[in-house]
Design an enzyme around this catalytic site. Structure first.
Site, PDB file in Angstrom:
ATOM      1  N   CYS A   1      -3.395   4.821   9.458  1.00 60.64           N
ATOM      2  CA  CYS A   1      -2.119   4.263   9.931  1.00 60.64           C
ATOM      3  C   CYS A   1      -1.450   5.146  10.980  1.00 60.64           C
ATOM      4  O   CYS A   1      -0.266   4.960  11.282  1.00 60.64           O
ATOM      5  CB  CYS A   1      -1.172   4.058   8.748  1.00 60.64           C
TER       6      CYS A   1
ATOM      7  N   CYS B   1       0.837  -1.203   0.000  1.00 63.64           N
ATOM      8  CA  CYS B   1       0.000   0.000   0.000  1.00 63.64           C
ATOM      9  C   CYS B   1       0.870   1.250   0.000  1.00 63.64           C
ATOM     10  O   CYS B   1       0.639   2.193  -0.767  1.00 63.64           O
ATOM     11  CB  CYS B   1      -0.922  -0.016   1.218  1.00 63.64           C
ATOM     12  N   CYS B   2       1.907   1.270   0.853  1.00 62.05           N
ATOM     13  CA  CYS B   2       2.814   2.419   0.898  1.00 62.05           C
ATOM     14  C   CYS B   2       3.533   2.607  -0.432  1.00 62.05           C
ATOM     15  O   CYS B   2       3.719   3.732  -0.896  1.00 62.05           O
ATOM     16  CB  CYS B   2       3.845   2.228   2.012  1.00 62.05           C
TER      17      CYS B   2
ATOM     18  N   CYS C   1      -0.773   8.654   6.916  1.00 59.71           N
ATOM     19  CA  CYS C   1      -2.140   8.406   6.466  1.00 59.71           C
ATOM     20  C   CYS C   1      -3.046   8.214   7.680  1.00 59.71           C
ATOM     21  O   CYS C   1      -2.623   7.668   8.704  1.00 59.71           O
ATOM     22  CB  CYS C   1      -2.178   7.167   5.575  1.00 59.71           C
TER      23      CYS C   1
ATOM     24  N   CYS D   1       8.075   3.621   5.331  1.00 58.13           N
ATOM     25  CA  CYS D   1       7.106   3.361   4.270  1.00 58.13           C
ATOM     26  C   CYS D   1       7.743   2.960   2.945  1.00 58.13           C
ATOM     27  O   CYS D   1       7.051   2.530   2.032  1.00 58.13           O
ATOM     28  CB  CYS D   1       6.218   4.582   4.058  1.00 58.13           C
TER      29      CYS D   1
END
Length: 236
Positions: free
Chosen positions: A194, A108-109, A191, A219
Site C-alpha cells: 500500500c 484490512c487496516c 504496509c 487507516c
C-alpha cells in the site's frame, strides 16, 4: 529544527508523562516517530513505546526495531494482528483485496492495525502519536492535545506543528536511526503493498493508498482526522 523547538518538545513529553503515568507512544517507525523515540529514550522518560507489525511491513521498517535496541539498549513492544482473523479474511477476499474497494481496504487496516492498537492501549490513560499537520489534507487541523473518542483516551500529537525539514534536521543533528526507504523517495511508509515512492511535487503522503481519494487516506488509527476534516469543510 531549532534548539527551542527541541526543548519545547522535551518539556511537552515530560508534562505528558507526569499527567499520565500509563501513557504509551504508538510508533509507526516513521521518521517522525524515530525523533520521538530518540527524545523519550535518550532522556529516560517514563513513556512506554510500542509498534504494530501488520504482517505486511517492509523489511527495512522492521529492521528499525533492532536498530532501536542497538542504539538505546531497549526493546519496544510489538503488537500483531490476530492470525486467524487474517487467514479468514485472506481466504474469503484474497491477499490483495484492498485494491478492489475502499471498504475492503479499511477492513484490512482495521484487522491489521486498529484491532491490535485497541489491544495495545488497554490499561493506558493516554497515547502519543507522531502525526504532523502538514503531512496531508486529513491532518491540517491536527491539535497538539485532543480527546480520542474512538479509543476513549487523551491523545497527544507533540510534533503537530513541526515541519518536514525540522524532522530531518533533528535526525541529522542527533544521528537518529531512520528507515533507509526515506532515501529512496518514501516520505511516508506503511504496509509494503500500500506504499509507493512519491513523484516530485506530490503530497508527502501521496504514496499511501495512492489509488484512493486523498481525503480518505487514513487507516482508522486516527479516525478523528477524517471527522475533523469533514467538520472544517462544512464550516468553510
Amino acid at each position: 529544527m531549532t534548539a527551542d523547538r527541541w526543548t519545547t518538545l522535551l518539556m511537552h513529553l515530560r508534562q505528558i508523562a507526569s499527567d499520565h503515568p500509563k501513557v504509551a507512544f504508538a510508533s509507526s517507525l516513521a521518521a517522525e516517530d524515530m525523533v520521538l523515540t530518540h527524545a523519550i529514550l535518550s532522556e529516560g522518560l517514563p513513556i512506554a513505546i510500542f509498534t504494530l507489525d501488520t504482517g505486511r511491513l517492509h523489511a527495512e521498517t522492521l529492521g528499525l526495531i533492532d536498530a532501536i535496541r542497538e542504539r538505546y539498549g531497549r526493546d519496544i513492544e510489538v503488537w500483531r494482528p490476530d492470525a486467524k482473523a487474517v487467514a479468514r479474511h485472506v481466504d474469503e477476499h484474497g491477499a490483495f483485496a484492498f485494491y478492489e474497494s475502499l471498504a475492503l481496504r479499511k477492513a484490512c487496516c482495521n484487522m491489521r492495525k486498529v484491532e491490535p492498537l485497541r489491544r495495545a492501549l488497554v490499561g493506558r490513560d493516554a497515547w502519543i502519536t507522531g502525526q504532523r499537520r502538514e503531512q496531508s489534507t486529513t491532518r491540517t487541523e491536527l491539535a497538539l492535545n485532543e480527546y480520542d473518542a474512538v479509543f476513549g483516551l487523551q491523545k497527544y500529537n507533540p510534533l503537530a506543528l513541526w515541519h518536514h525539514d525540522d524532522i530531518w534536521r533533528a535526525i541529522r543533528a542527533m544521528n537518529i536511526p531512520y528507515n533507509p526507504l526515506h532515501d529512496q523517495g518514501y516520505p511516508s511508509i506503511g504496509c509494503e503493498p500500500c506504499t509507493r515512492a512519491i513523484k516530485p511535487g506530490e503530497d508527502l503522503r501521496a504514496g499511501r493508498w495512492w489509488w484512493e481519494n486523498a481525503d480518505a487516506r487514513e487507516c482508522g488509527l486516527h479516525t478523528g482526522n477524517l471527522r475533523n476534516r469533514v467538520f472544517v469543510l462544512e464550516e468553510r
